[in-house]
Scaffold this motif. Structure first.
Motif, PDB file in Angstrom:
ATOM      1  N   GLU A   1       1.930   8.285   0.606  1.00 28.54           N
ATOM      2  CA  GLU A   1       0.872   8.919  -0.176  1.00 28.54           C
ATOM      3  C   GLU A   1      -0.439   8.950   0.603  1.00 28.54           C
ATOM      4  O   GLU A   1      -1.222   9.891   0.489  1.00 28.54           O
ATOM      5  CB  GLU A   1       0.679   8.197  -1.503  1.00 28.54           C
ATOM      6  CG  GLU A   1       1.833   8.363  -2.488  1.00 28.54           C
ATOM      7  CD  GLU A   1       2.955   7.354  -2.237  1.00 28.54           C
ATOM      8  OE1 GLU A   1       2.958   6.693  -1.171  1.00 28.54           O
ATOM      9  OE2 GLU A   1       3.840   7.238  -3.109  1.00 28.54           O
ATOM     10  N   LYS A   2      -0.676   7.915   1.410  1.00 33.55           N
ATOM     11  CA  LYS A   2      -1.889   7.902   2.225  1.00 33.55           C
ATOM     12  C   LYS A   2      -1.840   9.025   3.258  1.00 33.55           C
ATOM     13  O   LYS A   2      -2.838   9.719   3.485  1.00 33.55           O
ATOM     14  CB  LYS A   2      -2.053   6.546   2.911  1.00 33.55           C
ATOM     15  CG  LYS A   2      -3.330   6.434   3.724  1.00 33.55           C
ATOM     16  CD  LYS A   2      -3.695   4.988   4.038  1.00 33.55           C
ATOM     17  CE  LYS A   2      -2.702   4.298   4.911  1.00 33.55           C
ATOM     18  NZ  LYS A   2      -3.129   2.928   5.287  1.00 33.55           N
TER      19      LYS A   2
ATOM     20  N   LEU B   1      -7.127   4.704  -2.092  1.00 33.64           N
ATOM     21  CA  LEU B   1      -5.860   4.511  -2.785  1.00 33.64           C
ATOM     22  C   LEU B   1      -5.707   3.052  -3.195  1.00 33.64           C
ATOM     23  O   LEU B   1      -6.120   2.138  -2.464  1.00 33.64           O
ATOM     24  CB  LEU B   1      -4.703   4.920  -1.882  1.00 33.64           C
ATOM     25  CG  LEU B   1      -4.738   6.366  -1.363  1.00 33.64           C
ATOM     26  CD1 LEU B   1      -3.556   6.625  -0.441  1.00 33.64           C
ATOM     27  CD2 LEU B   1      -4.749   7.354  -2.508  1.00 33.64           C
TER      28      LEU B   1
ATOM     29  N   GLN C   1       0.844  -1.190   0.000  1.00 30.87           N
ATOM     30  CA  GLN C   1       0.000   0.000   0.000  1.00 30.87           C
ATOM     31  C   GLN C   1       0.885   1.247   0.000  1.00 30.87           C
ATOM     32  O   GLN C   1       2.011   1.225   0.511  1.00 30.87           O
ATOM     33  CB  GLN C   1      -0.929   0.022   1.215  1.00 30.87           C
ATOM     34  CG  GLN C   1      -0.217   0.027   2.563  1.00 30.87           C
ATOM     35  CD  GLN C   1      -1.148   0.384   3.701  1.00 30.87           C
ATOM     36  OE1 GLN C   1      -1.923   1.338   3.601  1.00 30.87           O
ATOM     37  NE2 GLN C   1      -1.090  -0.380   4.788  1.00 30.87           N
ATOM     38  N   PRO C   2       0.412   2.370  -0.561  1.00 31.16           N
ATOM     39  CA  PRO C   2       1.223   3.599  -0.626  1.00 31.16           C
ATOM     40  C   PRO C   2       1.136   4.369   0.689  1.00 31.16           C
ATOM     41  O   PRO C   2       0.269   5.219   0.884  1.00 31.16           O
ATOM     42  CB  PRO C   2       0.579   4.375  -1.778  1.00 31.16           C
ATOM     43  CG  PRO C   2      -0.857   3.939  -1.759  1.00 31.16           C
ATOM     44  CD  PRO C   2      -0.870   2.519  -1.271  1.00 31.16           C
TER      45      PRO C   2
END
Length: 416
Positions: A378-379, A401, A374-375
């Protein structure tokens, strides 16, 4: 964190004076024949040449007061109104460059550092603080790279907006208060609740009662709150199908906590009815979406390596052990791999292990974890942008996302 004083009494600005309960006697009368001595004449010390004012030089104003110079003092020195002096510091509004410079020169002369930021915030009706409720004890949260990386993305994005972060821990144990006192009383413009938790979370009820705009991270969607999430359910379904393609049918799972009780052990049917944490529920649903019913569901109290190791020992010591284990975090998966090695099992020849998060775990070498990535940064940035929208008076749309399956060395064909 706490803003309370513990272990003592704070007596700032007070002075205790001991007194005698007896009335003091009057001083003896001065003899009439005795004349008072003449007071010595005080003389001023000579002024050094360097201290004498130089003709034409600006006069340095001095004051006997130790109080901090005010904006009004600066305005008076610059011979402008207080509102004009305020514009000179804010950089907003029409003001001539020469006037602004005169105000700044006067401020330098008076050693005035600028308007009180607290006063400015109060006039704006804002504190400049984003309260972040981490959803767990801080001692555990800071051992989890997922929490650290999301917080890094959040703080790195809201910092340039002139906002600060107040970290508020979640309830540590069942005996602890359900809602931290800071949630009830701390000044904050927006609240962020990491790891959304339950749909009837008392923290959410408290924030609603205070009318504080809130961002939920991976929580249930509400019309009155902003939400940032990831496609974790879809990611787990994809990962489980990967195991099916490798021939696995005996698949177990190691989960995050079910609820605030944070129990540990294999969950039976009765315990499954107690599942009410959103993240755990969604990732379990991803397995069933792939058409798999887990042969065992092992609940852990937190996303830590030692809990994954405990789960691995329990699941892999059984006579009918699973051939693959889907873990709801990479730290749990890393613990399962360590437990398999301890039991003399080979990964992936004897058992396949799959994680979730996409962390770099160099201590697991030579293995590289197969994981749903998972990013994280970015989250955190997406959460910060949601905060920015709420401060602007806008309700941001739900943002989800994407995640992706990253194949490593810990998954392989079902054992022959």
């Amino acid at each position: 964190m706490s803003n309370r004083f513990d272990g003592g009494v704070h007596t700032a600005g007070t002075l205790a004076v001991a007194s005698n309960t007896r009335t003091p006697s009057r001083p003896a009368a001065r003899p009439a024949s005795r004349r008072p001595r003449a007071r010595a004449r005080r003389t001023r010390p000579p002024v050094a040449p360097s201290d004498r004012a130089t003709p034409g030089a600006p006069t340095r104003r001095c004051t006997l007061s130790t109080q901090r110079p005010t904006l009004a003092d600066v305005a008076a020195a610059a011979k402008v109104s207080v509102s004009t002096a305020s514009l000179a510091f804010s950089g907003a509004g029409p003001i001539a460059a020469a006037t602004r410079q005169r105000v700044l020169d006067a401020a330098t002369e008076l050693d005035y550092s600028g308007p009180n930021p607290l006063g400015r915030q109060l006039r704006q009706g804002r504190s400049g603080i984003v309260g972040v409720v981490v959803g767990d004890a801080l001692r555990r949260s800071f051992r989890d790279p997922v929490s650290v990386q999301v917080l890094d993305g959040l703080v790195g994005t809201i910092g340039p907006l002139g906002l600060g972060v107040l970290l508020i821990p979640g309830a540590d144990e069942l005996t602890a208060a359900t809602v931290d006192p800071l949630v009830e009383s701390a000044a904050m413009d927006v609240a962020v609740l990491l790891w959304g938790g339950t749909t009837d979370d008392p923290v959410l009820a408290s924030l609603r009662r205070r009318g504080i705009p809130t961002v939920l991270v991976e929580g249930k969607q509400f019309t009155d709150m902003a939400t940032v999430g990831i496609d974790d359910r879809g990611g787990v379904a994809t990962a489980t199908r990967h195991l099916l393609e490798l021939g696995h049918t005996r698949i177990a799972t190691v989960t995050l906590p079910f609820n605030r009780e944070r129990r540990e052990g294999v969950a039976d049917e009765e315990r499954m009815t107690a599942l009410d944490w959103e993240i755990t529920s969604r990732r379990l649903a991803g397995i069933t979406d792939a058409g798999v019913t887990p042969v065992a569901v092992y609940e852990t109290p937190a996303s830590l390596v030692e809990h994954g190791a405990d789960a691995g020992r329990a699941l892999l010591s059984a006579p009918d052990r699973p051939t693959a284990i889907v873990c709801q975090s990479d730290l749990l998966a890393g613990g399962v791999v360590l437990a398999a090695r301890e039991l003399g099992l080979r990964v992936p020849e004897d058992v396949s292990v799959l994680g979730f998060d996409g962390l770099d775990l160099p201590w697991l070498a030579p293995d590289v974890l197969t994981t749903v990535a998972q990013p994280l940064a970015e989250k955190g940035a997406a959460v910060a942008h949601a905060v920015e929208d709420l401060l602007a008076g806008e309700m941001p749309p739900y943002r989800e996302l994407p995640v992706s399956l990253r194949i490593g060395t810990t998954t392989g064909p079902v054992p022959a």
